[in-house]
Write a protein that holds these residues in place. Structure first.
Motif, PDB file in Angstrom:
ATOM      1  N   ALA A 133      33.631  19.091  47.709  1.00 15.48           N
ATOM      2  CA  ALA A 133      32.997  19.897  48.756  1.00 15.48           C
ATOM      3  C   ALA A 133      33.579  21.297  48.820  1.00 15.48           C
ATOM      4  O   ALA A 133      32.892  22.261  49.099  1.00 15.48           O
ATOM      5  CB  ALA A 133      33.159  19.204  50.120  1.00 15.48           C
ATOM      6  N   SER A 134      34.875  21.417  48.543  1.00 15.49           N
ATOM      7  CA  SER A 134      35.499  22.727  48.626  1.00 15.49           C
ATOM      8  C   SER A 134      35.018  23.661  47.550  1.00 15.49           C
ATOM      9  O   SER A 134      35.134  24.872  47.651  1.00 15.49           O
ATOM     10  CB  SER A 134      37.030  22.585  48.523  1.00 15.49           C
ATOM     11  OG  SER A 134      37.381  22.009  47.270  1.00 15.49           O
ATOM     12  N   ALA A 189      29.040  22.285  52.605  1.00 13.89           N
ATOM     13  CA  ALA A 189      30.267  21.504  52.697  1.00 13.89           C
ATOM     14  C   ALA A 189      30.250  20.593  53.920  1.00 13.89           C
ATOM     15  O   ALA A 189      30.744  19.458  53.878  1.00 13.89           O
ATOM     16  CB  ALA A 189      31.483  22.426  52.737  1.00 13.89           C
ATOM     17  N   ARG A 217      30.521  16.589  53.736  1.00 12.46           N
ATOM     18  CA  ARG A 217      31.663  15.928  54.380  1.00 12.46           C
ATOM     19  C   ARG A 217      31.194  14.823  55.334  1.00 12.46           C
ATOM     20  O   ARG A 217      31.730  13.709  55.332  1.00 12.46           O
ATOM     21  CB  ARG A 217      32.476  16.985  55.144  1.00 12.46           C
ATOM     22  CG  ARG A 217      33.751  16.462  55.764  1.00 12.46           C
ATOM     23  CD  ARG A 217      34.513  17.594  56.440  1.00 12.46           C
ATOM     24  NE  ARG A 217      35.067  18.538  55.463  1.00 12.46           N
ATOM     25  CZ  ARG A 217      34.608  19.785  55.270  1.00 12.46           C
ATOM     26  NH1 ARG A 217      33.584  20.246  55.986  1.00 12.46           N
ATOM     27  NH2 ARG A 217      35.175  20.566  54.376  1.00 12.46           N
ATOM     28  N   ALA A 228      28.645  27.152  52.924  1.00  9.21           N
ATOM     29  CA  ALA A 228      29.824  26.413  53.337  1.00  9.21           C
ATOM     30  C   ALA A 228      30.557  27.129  54.461  1.00  9.21           C
ATOM     31  O   ALA A 228      30.488  28.319  54.595  1.00  9.21           O
ATOM     32  CB  ALA A 228      30.761  26.242  52.150  1.00  9.21           C
TER      33      ALA A 228
END
Length: 369
Positions: free
Chosen positions: A362-363, A332, A336, A369
């Protein structure tokens, strides 16, 4: 007869790491693994430039060298890979390594675009391997100290943030004409973006406005070369951040970060090697670092030690080391920061603020992550 290798009781087998790409950064990572990361072994090196790979292998006592990364990925004795190839191959190697069941450390950026990176990270998720991106500033002692203060609420609610990168130079940039387009965002400021995201954890970057020019090498402006940039970032929690970069600081390598909040301010980084100062008839002076591997030598080592620790824990089914704060940069974080860099490119093209697109995906990524 064949020897049977045994480990002393309680001592885990070393993490065997293969290197893909033996250029400047790859060679330094190889040296770190071979000489400074306990419990890790540099098992093989892959690079189309076999002569360079062989020279590096000889200097580090590594036996296996190949021009083909596929040989490393197919080697059952190798636990993990460091991807330090040219950026255009990063996403492809991530996907291939994941499919081969190898844990992955990749230099930034992890891809050239979000679509290709998403495909690679989907492969990481499917394989269940560990993925780490090379955002080494998180491992620098002063940046970690700042992060711990921020996590403890020392600065209160973040309001203004700042991160800067000034590369050392002498007023000109060697081989500037061969620097890939948009490098200042994709390979330099991407570190600052991760630092700001990490310092402002829990908030998402929603909009960027980037201004960039060729101020060190103005003769290359018409070719699209950029050596100086300032980016304003708006976050979902209302905080405003500024990231800046320049490719030629005559006084040395300068990396700093800052968070100003409702209760105070936290800073990290300095332009000098130590706190020592000289006061003479010529004035005040101090030594400054001239290479990234000087300024962040320990951080580069510690990020690989963290990687090896997580790989060993996942391989052997034991707990990994813990940290007081969020530390290991994963999928993530890679996505980002890349989304921000790509938004900056669009902002420069349009001469206007641009929304940071595609962060919802991304979540959904679980890999590291």
């Amino acid at each position: 007869m064949a020897y049977i290798t045994q480990n002393p009781a309680g001592v885990p087998a070393p993490v065997r790491i293969g290197l893909i790409g033996s250029g400047w950064m790859g060679a330094f990572h190889a040296e770190s693994i071979a000489r400074r990361v306990p419990g890790a072994v540099l098992a093989a090196i892959a690079d189309p430039n076999v002569e360079a790979a062989e020279a590096l292998a000889r200097s580090l006592g590594t036996a296996k060298v190949t021009p083909n990364a596929e040989d490393i990925l197919a080697d059952p004795e190798i636990d993990a890979v460091i991807i330090a190839s040219p950026v255009r191959f990063h996403s492809s190697f991530i996907a291939q390594a994941a499919a081969a069941g190898k844990h992955i450390f990749c230099e930034k950026p992890a891809g050239q675009g979000l679509e290709e990176l998403d495909g690679a990270l989907a492969a990481v998720d499917a394989a269940g391997v560990h993925f780490q991106i090379g955002f080494n500033r998180r491992y620098a002692e002063d940046f970690q100290a700042a992060k711990k203060d921020l996590a403890a609420g020392v600065a209160g609610t973040p309001q203004l943030l700042r991160s800067l990168t000034r590369d050392p130079g002498n007023g000109s940039i060697p081989n500037a004409a061969r620097v890939p387009a948009w490098t200042i965002f994709l390979e330099t400021l991407i570190h600052d973006f991760d630092t700001l995201n990490w310092f402002n954890e829990g908030a998402e970057p929603v909009e960027v406005y980037a201004v960039a020019d060729a101020l060190v090498e103005p003769g290359l402006r018409d070719q699209g070369f950029l050596d100086t940039a300032v980016v304003t970032i708006r976050y979902s929690n209302g905080a405003i951040a500024v990231a800046e970069a320049n490719f030629s600081a005559l006084y040395g390598y300068d990396i700093r970060g800052e968070v100003f909040g409702s209760k105070g301010m936290v800073q990290a980084g300095r332009a000098t090697e130590t706190a020592a100062r000289r006061y003479t008839a010529e004035g005040m002076s101090a030594d400054t670092p001239r290479l990234n591997v000087e300024l962040f030598r320990q951080a580069y080592t510690d990020e690989l030690a963290d990687f090896a620790d997580v790989v060993r824990a996942q391989r052997d089914g034991v707990p990994s080391s813990s940290s007081d704060v969020t530390l290991t940069p994963g999928a993530a974080d890679a996505r980002r920061a890349l989304a921000m860099a790509l938004a900056c490119i669009e902002s420069v093209k349009q001469g206007a603020p641009v929304a940071v697109a595609g962060l919802a995906a991304a979540s959904g990524s679980k890999a590291g992550a």
